[in-house]
Motif scaffolding. Structure first.
Motif, short mmCIF file in Angstrom:
data_model
loop_
_atom_site.label_atom_id
_atom_site.label_comp_id
_atom_site.label_asym_id
_atom_site.label_seq_id
_atom_site.Cartn_x
_atom_site.Cartn_y
_atom_site.Cartn_z
N GLY A 17 4.82 8.24 -9.61
CA GLY A 17 5.99 9.00 -10.06
C GLY A 17 6.63 8.39 -11.29
O GLY A 17 6.99 9.11 -12.24
N ARG A 18 6.77 7.05 -11.30
CA ARG A 18 7.38 6.37 -12.46
C ARG A 18 6.51 6.55 -13.72
O ARG A 18 7.03 6.76 -14.81
N ILE A 19 5.22 6.43 -13.54
CA ILE A 19 4.32 6.59 -14.69
C ILE A 19 4.46 7.98 -15.28
O ILE A 19 4.57 8.16 -16.50
N ARG A 20 4.47 8.99 -14.43
CA ARG A 20 4.54 10.37 -14.93
C ARG A 20 5.89 10.67 -15.56
O ARG A 20 5.98 11.51 -16.45
N GLU A 21 6.91 9.96 -15.13
CA GLU A 21 8.24 10.14 -15.74
C GLU A 21 8.34 9.46 -17.10
O GLU A 21 8.96 9.98 -18.02
N GLN A 22 7.72 8.29 -17.24
CA GLN A 22 7.99 7.44 -18.39
C GLN A 22 6.90 7.43 -19.46
O GLN A 22 7.14 6.98 -20.59
N VAL A 23 5.70 7.91 -19.14
CA VAL A 23 4.62 7.93 -20.12
C VAL A 23 4.27 9.39 -20.41
O VAL A 23 3.72 10.07 -19.56
N PRO A 24 4.63 9.88 -21.61
CA PRO A 24 4.45 11.32 -21.90
C PRO A 24 3.03 11.82 -21.67
O PRO A 24 2.84 12.96 -21.25
N GLU A 25 2.01 10.98 -21.93
CA GLU A 25 0.63 11.45 -21.80
C GLU A 25 0.23 11.68 -20.34
O GLU A 25 -0.82 12.27 -20.08
N TYR A 26 1.05 11.20 -19.39
CA TYR A 26 0.77 11.43 -17.98
C TYR A 26 1.78 12.39 -17.35
O TYR A 26 1.79 12.57 -16.14
N ALA A 27 2.62 12.99 -18.19
CA ALA A 27 3.64 13.90 -17.67
C ALA A 27 2.99 15.13 -17.04
O ALA A 27 1.88 15.52 -17.41
N ALA A 77 -6.92 11.06 -11.10
CA ALA A 77 -7.46 9.81 -11.63
C ALA A 77 -6.38 8.72 -11.63
O ALA A 77 -6.65 7.56 -11.33
N LEU A 78 -5.15 9.11 -11.95
CA LEU A 78 -4.04 8.17 -11.97
C LEU A 78 -3.81 7.60 -10.58
O LEU A 78 -3.66 6.38 -10.41
N ARG A 79 -3.81 8.46 -9.57
CA ARG A 79 -3.57 8.00 -8.20
C ARG A 79 -4.70 7.08 -7.73
O ARG A 79 -4.46 6.06 -7.07
N ARG A 80 -5.95 7.42 -8.12
CA ARG A 80 -7.09 6.57 -7.75
C ARG A 80 -6.95 5.19 -8.35
O ARG A 80 -7.20 4.18 -7.69
N LEU A 113 0.82 -1.21 0.00
CA LEU A 113 0.00 0.00 0.00
C LEU A 113 0.85 1.26 0.00
O LEU A 113 0.39 2.33 -0.40
N GLY A 114 2.11 1.12 0.43
CA GLY A 114 2.99 2.28 0.45
C GLY A 114 3.71 2.53 -0.87
O GLY A 114 4.49 3.48 -0.98
N SER A 115 3.47 1.66 -1.87
CA SER A 115 4.20 1.79 -3.13
C SER A 115 3.50 2.70 -4.14
O SER A 115 4.02 2.94 -5.22
N ALA A 116 2.32 3.20 -3.78
CA ALA A 116 1.52 3.99 -4.73
C ALA A 116 2.28 5.21 -5.22
O ALA A 116 2.28 5.52 -6.41
#
Length: 415
Positions: A37-47, A57-60, A29-32
Motif C-alpha cells: 500500500g505504501r509503495i503504491r501511494e508513494q511511487v507514481p510508477e506503481y500507482a 509482481a509487486l506483492r510477490r 509476514l503480516g506487514s506485506a
C-alpha cells in the motif's frame, strides 16, 4: 553482514533470540499488505492508475523479501531455514528476474529502489513498535534492525544486476534488429513495402520520407564503432561500411556526422525514398571508387549531387570504352602527347560553346594556338563536329578520356 550472537534478550518479554524471532515472525509476514500500500501511494510508477497494473509482481517481490528476512533470522539463531518461496530456488535469480521484469514493464530502476527503501522504512517502524509492545530494550532488537537493512541492500543490488542485464540484452536485440533493417533497406531487389514497414517497427525506427546512404572508405586501421544519434542506422562493421541518414536536412548535418568518424573518407548518395536506398548506396560507392582512381576529387567528403555527370558517364564503363573507341578513333594514330593536347582542346571547345577565345583563357594558351589546334581537329573529325548528337557523344567520350577513364585500343602500338 556477520551478525554477532546475543545470549539472552533482556526485558519484560525475557527469553532467547529464538523466542523473539518466533514472536516477530507473524508480525513480519503480516506487514506485506502495508508495504504494498505504501509503495503504491508513494511511487507514481506503481500507482493504481499507472496503466499496466504491477500489483501481482509487486506483492510477490514484497512477500519474497519478507520470507528471506525471516530465513536470515532463523539462520542467525541456529534454526534451519524453513522451506518456502525463498528456499524453493536461488532467491538471487528471482530478484534478478524481478529487475528484468521492471525494465520490460517500462519502469525505472529508481522506482524499484524507491519501493525497496519504503519496505525498509515500514519494517524498521514495525520493529520499533514490536519492541515497545513487548517491552524489549533497543539493544535487544538492534541486530534485527541491522538484518533488515542487510536484506534490503542485497535485494537492491541483485535486482539492479537483473535490470542491467536486461538492458544489455534489450540493447543487443535492438542493435541486431537495426542492423537487419539497414541490410533490408539496401537489398537489391528492394524488399516489399510491408516487410520493410514491419522491420522498421521491430527496430523502433520511423520510416522517413527520404533518406541518404553514406558509403565509408576506411583510411586507416578499423576504428571503434562510433556513437551515433539513434535515428542513424549503421553498418560500420561491414566489409564495405555505410550509414543510413533519414531526412537529411542539409550538408551541415551530414558533414558533422562524417567528421565524427575518425580515419574515414565518405561519399553521400543522393536522397531517395526508403525503398530505393540501394540506389543511393550504389551511387555513393561508385563515387568513392572513382575518387580512388582519380576521376573525382579525392576529398574527405564527396557529394554525389555535385558529380552527377561523371557518375552517369561511368555507370557502364564497358559501354563508355566502346563509345570512346568509336568517337575518338581519329586520335588513335597520334603520339600520346599530341593526342592529349588535342583531346583537352576539343573538350574545352565543346564546354565553352565553341568559343576559341574562352578556350584559350581556360587552357592558358594564346588564341592563335587554339585556332591552329581546332583546324587540325576539323581535319580529323570532319562532320562529327557539326552534328549536335555526335558532339554530345564526343563530349562524353572526351570527359572519360581526359580523366583517364577510357582504355584505348592500339595504345601499345603508338609507343
Amino acid at each position: 553482514m556477520r551478525l554477532s550472537n546475543h545470549a539472552i534478550i533482556a526485558g519484560s518479554a525475557g527469553g532467547t533470540e529464538a523466542a523473539t524471532v518466533e514472536l516477530l515472525r507473524a508480525d513480519i509476514l503480516g506487514s506485506a499488505e502495508e508495504m504494498v500500500g505504501r509503495i503504491r501511494e508513494q511511487v507514481p510508477e506503481y500507482a493504481p492508475d499507472a496503466g499496466a497494473h504491477p500489483s501481482e509482481a509487486l506483492r510477490r517481490g514484497v512477500d519474497l523479501a519478507l520470507r528471506r528476512y525471516v530465513e536470515m533470522l532463523d539462520q542467525h539463531v541456529g534454526r534451519g531455514a524453513r522451506a518456502g518461496p525463498a528456499r524453493a530456488g536461488d532467491w538471487r535469480e528471482v530478484y534478478r528476474a524481478l529487475g528484468a521484469t521492471e525494465l520490460r514493464a517500462g519502469r525505472s530502476l529508481e522506482a524499484l529502489h524507491a519501493a525497496v527503501r519504503i519496505c525498509a522504512r515500514v519494517a524498521s517502524r514495525r520493529l520499533r513498535a514490536f519492541a515497545a509492545r513487548h517491552g524489549l530494550p533497543p539493544a535487544a532488537v538492534a541486530w534485527l534492525a541491522e538484518a533488515i537493512f542487510d536484506n534490503i541492500d542485497e535485494i537492491a543490488r541483485v535486482s539492479a544486476e537483473g535490470y542491467a542485464r536486461a538492458q544489455e540484452d534489450s540493447a543487443g536485440e535492438r542493435d541486431r534488429r537495426r542492423r537487419r533493417l539497414a541490410e533490408l533497406l539496401v537489398a537489391d531487389p528492394p524488399p516489399a513495402p510491408r516487410a520493410l514497414a514491419a522491420a522498421a517497427a521491430g527496430a523502433h525506427w520511423r520510416l522517413p520520407r527520404r533518406l541518404a546512404v553514406v558509403a565509408l572508405a576506411a583510411a586507416g586501421p578499423p576504428a571503434r564503432p562510433p556513437l551515433l544519434a539513434p535515428e542513424i542506422l549503421s553498418a560500420c562493421d561491414d566489409a564495405e561500411p555505410y550509414l543510413i541518414v533519414p531526412d537529411p536536412e542539409g550538408r551541415a548535418q551530414v558533414r558533422a556526422l562524417v567528421n565524427g568518424l575518425a580515419r574515414h573518407r565518405a561519399a553521400v548518395g543522393l536522397p531517395v525514398a526508403p525503398e530505393h536506398a540501394a540506389r543511393s548506396l550504389r551511387w555513393a560507392r561508385l563515387a568513392l571508387e572513382l575518387a580512388g582512381r582519380g576521376h573525382l576529387p579525392c576529398r574527405r567528403l564527396l557529394w554525389c549531387g555535385d558529380h552527377l555527370a561523371t557518375l552517369a558517364v561511368f555507370q557502364d564503363e564497358a559501354l563508355l570504352a566502346a563509345l570512346g573507341e568509336r568517337r575518338l578513333a581519329p586520335l588513335a594514330g597520334l603520339r600520346e602527347d599530341k593526342r592529349r593536347l588535342l583531346a583537352e582542346t576539343l573538350l574545352a571547345w565543346l564546354r565553352c560553346n565553341q568559343n576559341a577565345n574562352e578556350v584559350a583563357a581556360h587552357l592558358h594558351v594564346h588564341p592563335q594556338t587554339v585556332r591552329h589546334r581546332l583546324r587540325r581537329l576539323t581535319d580529323l573529325f570532319g562532320e562529327q563536329l557539326r552534328d549536335p548528337g555526335l558532339r554530345f557523344e564526343l563530349e562524353l567520350a572526351l570527359r572519360a578520356e581526359c580523366s583517364g577513364g577510357v582504355r584505348r585500343a592500339g595504345k601499345a602500338e603508338q609507343r
